[in-house]
Design a protein around this motif. Structure first.
Motif, PDB file in Angstrom:
ATOM      1  N   PRO A   1      64.905  34.342  23.590  1.00  4.99           N
ATOM      2  CA  PRO A   1      64.662  35.581  22.618  1.00  4.99           C
ATOM      3  C   PRO A   1      65.563  36.587  23.071  1.00  4.99           C
ATOM      4  CG  PRO A   1      62.976  35.224  24.666  1.00  4.99           C
ATOM      5  CD  PRO A   1      63.940  33.852  24.492  1.00  4.99           C
ATOM      6  N   ILE A   2      66.124  37.366  22.351  1.00  5.95           N
ATOM      7  CA  ILE A   2      66.873  38.640  22.606  1.00  5.95           C
ATOM      8  C   ILE A   2      65.684  39.571  23.326  1.00  5.95           C
ATOM      9  CG2 ILE A   2      67.845  40.813  21.572  1.00  5.95           C
ATOM     10  CD1 ILE A   2      69.405  38.181  21.193  1.00  5.95           C
ATOM     11  N   PRO A   3      65.789  40.193  24.402  1.00 10.91           N
ATOM     12  CA  PRO A   3      65.023  40.992  25.236  1.00 10.91           C
ATOM     13  C   PRO A   3      64.494  41.956  24.320  1.00 10.91           C
ATOM     14  CG  PRO A   3      66.585  40.510  26.677  1.00 10.91           C
ATOM     15  CD  PRO A   3      67.106  40.101  25.318  1.00 10.91           C
ATOM     16  N   GLN A   4      63.107  42.204  24.202  1.00 11.21           N
ATOM     17  CA  GLN A   4      62.508  42.991  23.034  1.00 11.21           C
ATOM     18  C   GLN A   4      62.750  44.516  23.709  1.00 11.21           C
ATOM     19  OE1 GLN A   4      60.696  42.269  20.436  1.00 11.21           O
ATOM     20  NE2 GLN A   4      61.069  44.384  20.020  1.00 11.21           N
ATOM     21  N   SER A   5      62.919  44.735  24.902  1.00 11.89           N
ATOM     22  CA  SER A   5      63.172  46.247  25.309  1.00 11.89           C
ATOM     23  C   SER A   5      64.790  46.491  24.796  1.00 11.89           C
ATOM     24  CB  SER A   5      63.431  46.192  26.860  1.00 11.89           C
ATOM     25  OG  SER A   5      64.337  45.280  27.637  1.00 11.89           O
ATOM     26  N   ALA A   6      65.766  45.663  24.912  1.00 12.13           N
ATOM     27  CA  ALA A   6      67.165  45.722  24.054  1.00 12.13           C
ATOM     28  C   ALA A   6      66.839  46.087  22.803  1.00 12.13           C
ATOM     29  CB  ALA A   6      67.929  44.529  24.151  1.00 12.13           C
ATOM     30  N   ILE A   7      66.255  45.361  22.081  1.00  7.52           N
ATOM     31  CA  ILE A   7      65.941  45.664  20.557  1.00  7.52           C
ATOM     32  C   ILE A   7      65.252  46.973  20.577  1.00  7.52           C
ATOM     33  CG2 ILE A   7      64.672  44.978  18.510  1.00  7.52           C
ATOM     34  CD1 ILE A   7      64.823  41.920  19.698  1.00  7.52           C
ATOM     35  N   ASP A   8      64.195  47.359  20.854  1.00 13.93           N
ATOM     36  CA  ASP A   8      63.487  48.507  21.043  1.00 13.93           C
ATOM     37  C   ASP A   8      64.411  49.976  21.199  1.00 13.93           C
ATOM     38  OD1 ASP A   8      61.401  47.259  20.336  1.00 13.93           O
ATOM     39  OD2 ASP A   8      60.306  47.463  22.465  1.00 13.93           O
ATOM     40  N   ILE A   9      65.389  49.742  22.083  1.00 10.49           N
ATOM     41  CA  ILE A   9      66.261  50.918  22.413  1.00 10.49           C
ATOM     42  C   ILE A   9      67.490  51.227  21.504  1.00 10.49           C
ATOM     43  CG2 ILE A   9      67.945  49.930  24.120  1.00 10.49           C
ATOM     44  CD1 ILE A   9      67.268  52.094  25.993  1.00 10.49           C
ATOM     45  N   ASN A  10      67.781  50.157  20.751  1.00 14.74           N
ATOM     46  CA  ASN A  10      69.160  49.820  20.035  1.00 14.74           C
ATOM     47  C   ASN A  10      68.790  50.641  18.543  1.00 14.74           C
ATOM     48  OD1 ASN A  10      71.522  49.457  18.784  1.00 14.74           O
ATOM     49  ND2 ASN A  10      71.523  47.289  19.359  1.00 14.74           N
ATOM     50  N   GLU A  11      69.396  51.827  18.418  1.00 12.82           N
ATOM     51  CA  GLU A  11      69.235  52.291  17.018  1.00 12.82           C
ATOM     52  C   GLU A  11      69.460  51.654  15.796  1.00 12.82           C
ATOM     53  OE1 GLU A  11      70.550  56.286  17.424  1.00 12.82           O
ATOM     54  OE2 GLU A  11      69.341  56.931  18.913  1.00 12.82           O
ATOM     55  N   THR A  12      70.532  50.436  15.799  1.00  9.98           N
ATOM     56  CA  THR A  12      70.784  49.652  14.861  1.00  9.98           C
ATOM     57  C   THR A  12      69.781  48.474  14.997  1.00  9.98           C
ATOM     58  OG1 THR A  12      73.130  50.021  15.263  1.00  9.98           O
ATOM     59  CG2 THR A  12      72.405  47.873  14.007  1.00  9.98           C
ATOM     60  N   ALA A  13      69.243  48.053  13.762  1.00 10.18           N
ATOM     61  CA  ALA A  13      68.172  46.881  13.463  1.00 10.18           C
ATOM     62  C   ALA A  13      68.749  45.779  14.116  1.00 10.18           C
ATOM     63  CB  ALA A  13      67.750  47.074  12.089  1.00 10.18           C
ATOM     64  N   ILE A  14      68.123  45.043  14.927  1.00 11.61           N
ATOM     65  CA  ILE A  14      68.392  43.928  15.628  1.00 11.61           C
ATOM     66  C   ILE A  14      67.513  42.790  15.290  1.00 11.61           C
ATOM     67  CG2 ILE A  14      68.847  42.540  17.733  1.00 11.61           C
ATOM     68  CD1 ILE A  14      71.174  44.636  17.048  1.00 11.61           C
ATOM     69  N   GLU A  15      67.841  41.555  14.756  1.00 14.11           N
ATOM     70  CA  GLU A  15      66.957  40.573  14.307  1.00 14.11           C
ATOM     71  C   GLU A  15      66.858  39.774  15.366  1.00 14.11           C
ATOM     72  OE1 GLU A  15      66.582  37.173  10.927  1.00 14.11           O
ATOM     73  OE2 GLU A  15      68.198  38.447  10.884  1.00 14.11           O
ATOM     74  N   GLN A  16      65.407  39.358  15.776  1.00 15.00           N
ATOM     75  CA  GLN A  16      65.172  38.675  16.847  1.00 15.00           C
ATOM     76  C   GLN A  16      65.299  37.107  16.608  1.00 15.00           C
ATOM     77  OE1 GLN A  16      64.765  37.635  19.812  1.00 15.00           O
ATOM     78  NE2 GLN A  16      63.054  39.022  20.245  1.00 15.00           N
ATOM     79  N   ASN A  17      65.736  36.355  17.516  1.00 10.86           N
ATOM     80  CA  ASN A  17      66.150  35.058  17.276  1.00 10.86           C
ATOM     81  C   ASN A  17      64.778  34.113  16.562  1.00 10.86           C
ATOM     82  OD1 ASN A  17      68.681  34.585  17.981  1.00 10.86           O
ATOM     83  ND2 ASN A  17      68.185  34.440  20.238  1.00 10.86           N
ATOM     84  N   PRO A  18      64.906  33.143  15.834  1.00 15.84           N
ATOM     85  CA  PRO A  18      63.852  32.425  15.485  1.00 15.84           C
ATOM     86  C   PRO A  18      62.889  31.951  16.643  1.00 15.84           C
ATOM     87  CG  PRO A  18      65.859  31.812  14.349  1.00 15.84           C
ATOM     88  CD  PRO A  18      66.325  32.666  15.450  1.00 15.84           C
TER      89      PRO A  18
END
Length: 559
Positions: free
Chosen positions: A540-557
């Motif tokens: 999984p892409i770390p959720q904290s990395a997704i949350d802090i990125n202002e670009t929308a990041i799609e999580q892995n399946p």
């Protein structure tokens, strides 16, 4: 606090912290441009870039090894999420640590690359430094790609504060960047094996092309993988006996291509080495027993033991099957092994159970060598029976190939000062063979694996060791991969390649279903199936990395 380790903030803080350090320590007010202009200043960041290899690989390599066919759950159920997947979520601490450490390493290389223009040094030296840093930057991106798929590409230092918008590249774009960087510097690299070198670049280009060939189903990539693997091999013949290959006094031998360097003189304390020697096997007891301190993170599985045949001498070269009075007595040339007390013994009689008669015969032979606190644990051909005692100290043999006798008196799980081998010629042969399988050339694949199996001393009878399943005679690609992966497991056990290898070949779930006891207990579909119904094939892409990125990041399946 941990969010600050993610690249979007950490890279900015790294530079501002570096600037602060210089301001505080350099009373003359030297700034970064002036500091890195000098060779003394610039080489500090080169050293830091190489040092980052220790950060990424020096601790427990959960992402490279856990949740595969070759290891069963440790007795403390440490990181069950990584071992059996059911509790693997996007907030996993070990996934985040690996993700952050790789991006921190990338940022260090970016600083070195940025200041390469200003350092006052000979042009040839600057070109070599630049090539090494660009390779390392691509190398770390590849480590991330193997685990996460398409990644955030970071190819510039954060000099003006944290970068908050970093898009995730597609898988194709990620591969294109890594290959372009590695191919762009391969001819500028030197031959020094203690640094990034040309052979290492060839080896990893073979692996990148091979991985892309499987991921993007492109046969031309398999051809390129063969080309680069052949250049990495460069006519080398596998010639060092397996136990000699891993002899603690034979580091950086001719077969080694690239390793994370350690030396007892280069670490701040004897407990700040790496923990590779302590990972593979059960706890051996406390400091009072004078054995090595095992973390027991990965217990070699019953299935893995069964990959070996009776004629395979690598079994004895891989496992410590006799533990003397003190574990490291095995390496002491001044002691007579026929007189040292024996604390533990792990007998195996091939094709049948070890009987009471076998035990009595062995005990009569050893006589007074048997210590008062002696234990023995015969191999059992029933998996349930073999696992019955695995919660007990010393219950199964530990892997010895990474042992660090130089730190024998240090009871610390990170006492090892052995190098961590990242690439060796035998793997180059295997990469070539795997590319042949990708092209459905099973005969050639078998030949290249056989060249490794023909290592002197591999066969106890002096003949050539045969694979447990035929690669050359496989009826289809799946059968060829099965045979290949079993041979790879034995040759590279404990080296940090197994999970990416199973993932790229599409065999991860299948091998776990067939050989991983713990995953079989929960059910392979239950283990891999994510909350969205998709399988957890990437991390999984770390959720904290997704949350802090202002670009929308799609999580892995699966997550």
């Amino acid at each position: 606090m941990r969010l600050f380790t993610y690249i979007l903030l950490f890279t900015g803080l790294l530079l501002s912290g570096c600037s602060k350090f210089l301001d505080e320590d350099n009373r003359g007010g030297t700034n970064n441009d002036e500091f890195y202009q000098t060779q003394a200043g610039y080489t500090t960041v080169i050293t830091a870039a190489y040092g980052s290899l220790r950060t990424v690989f020096g601790d427990t390599p959960w992402l490279q090894l856990a949740g595969t066919d070759t290891y069963q759950m440790n007795r403390g159920f440490d990181n069950r999420a990584m071992m059996e997947y059911t509790q693997l979520y996007a907030d996993n601490a070990d996934v985040l640590a690996f993700y952050s450490n790789c991006y921190s390493a990338i940022q260090t290389t970016n600083i070195a690359i940025y200041y390469n223009d200003v350092v006052e040094a000979e042009a040839e030296q600057k070109a070599t430094w630049l090539a090494e840093m660009r390779f390392l930057r691509a190398f770390y991106h590849f480590q991330l790609l193997e685990q996460f798929g398409g990644i955030v590409i970071n190819d510039e230092p954060t000099l003006g504060g944290p970068r908050m918008e970093l898009p995730r590249a597609s898988l194709q774009e990620s591969y294109d960047f890594i290959i372009s960087e590695m191919e762009g510097v391969v001819d500028q690299l030197g031959e020094d094996k203690t640094r990034v070198n040309k052979t290492a670049a060839m080896h990893y280009l073979a692996k990148v092309y091979l991985t892309r060939g499987w991921d993007l189903e492109n046969n031309s990539d398999f051809e390129k993988a063969k080309q680069y693997a052949s250049e990495a091999i460069d006519g080398y013949t596998i010639s060092i006996p397996y136990e000699q290959l891993w002899d603690p006094n034979n580091e950086m031998n001719d077969e080694v291509i690239l390793a994370v360097q350690y030396d007892i003189e280069s670490i701040p304390s004897t407990g700040s080495g790496n923990n590779q020697q302590s990972l593979f096997g059960p706890y051996l007891g406390g400091a009072e027993l004078n054995h090595k301190y095992m973390t027991s993170a990965f217990i070699p599985s019953w299935s893995f033991h069964n990959y070996y045949t009776e004629n395979d001498a690598r079994y004895e070269a891989t496992f410590m099957l006799t533990i003397f009075d003190q574990y490291f007595d095995y390496y002491d040339a001044t002691k007579d092994k026929a007189t040292i007390p024996i604390r533990a013994y792990y007998p195996r009689v091939w094709g049948r159970e070890f009987t009471k008669a076998d035990s009595l015969a062995w005990a009569e032979d050893k006589g007074d060598q048997i210590a008062s606190n002696f234990r023995y644990y015969p191999f059992k051909y029933s998996e349930q029976a073999y696992r019955a005692a695995y919660q007990i100290d010393m219950s199964t043999p530990v892997i010895k190939k990474f042992d660090s006798p130089k730190t024998r008196n240090v009871f610390d799980t990170k006492a090892s000062v052995r190098d961590i081998v990242l690439a060796r010629k035998a793997e180059s042969y295997f990469l070539y063979a795997e590319a042949c399988i990708g092209l459905n050339d099973f005969a050639m694949a078998g030949q290249y694996v056989d060249k490794v199996l023909a290592r002197p001393g591999n066969a106890k009878n002096g003949m050539v060791l045969a694979p447990i399943q035929s690669i050359s005679g496989a009826r289809n690609q799946s059968e060829a991969l099965d045979a290949y992966l079993i041979e790879s497991a034995k040759e590279f056990i404990g080296e940090y390649i197994r999970w990416p290898e199973l993932r790229r070949t599409g065999k991860l779930k299948e091998f776990c279903a067939k050989y991983n006891y713990d995953i079989k207990q929960v059910g392979v579909d239950n283990a891999f199936k994510g909350i969205d119904g998709a399988d957890k094939i990437y991390r999984p892409i770390p959720q904290s990395a997704i949350d802090i990125n202002e670009t929308a990041i799609e999580q892995n399946p699966g997550f």
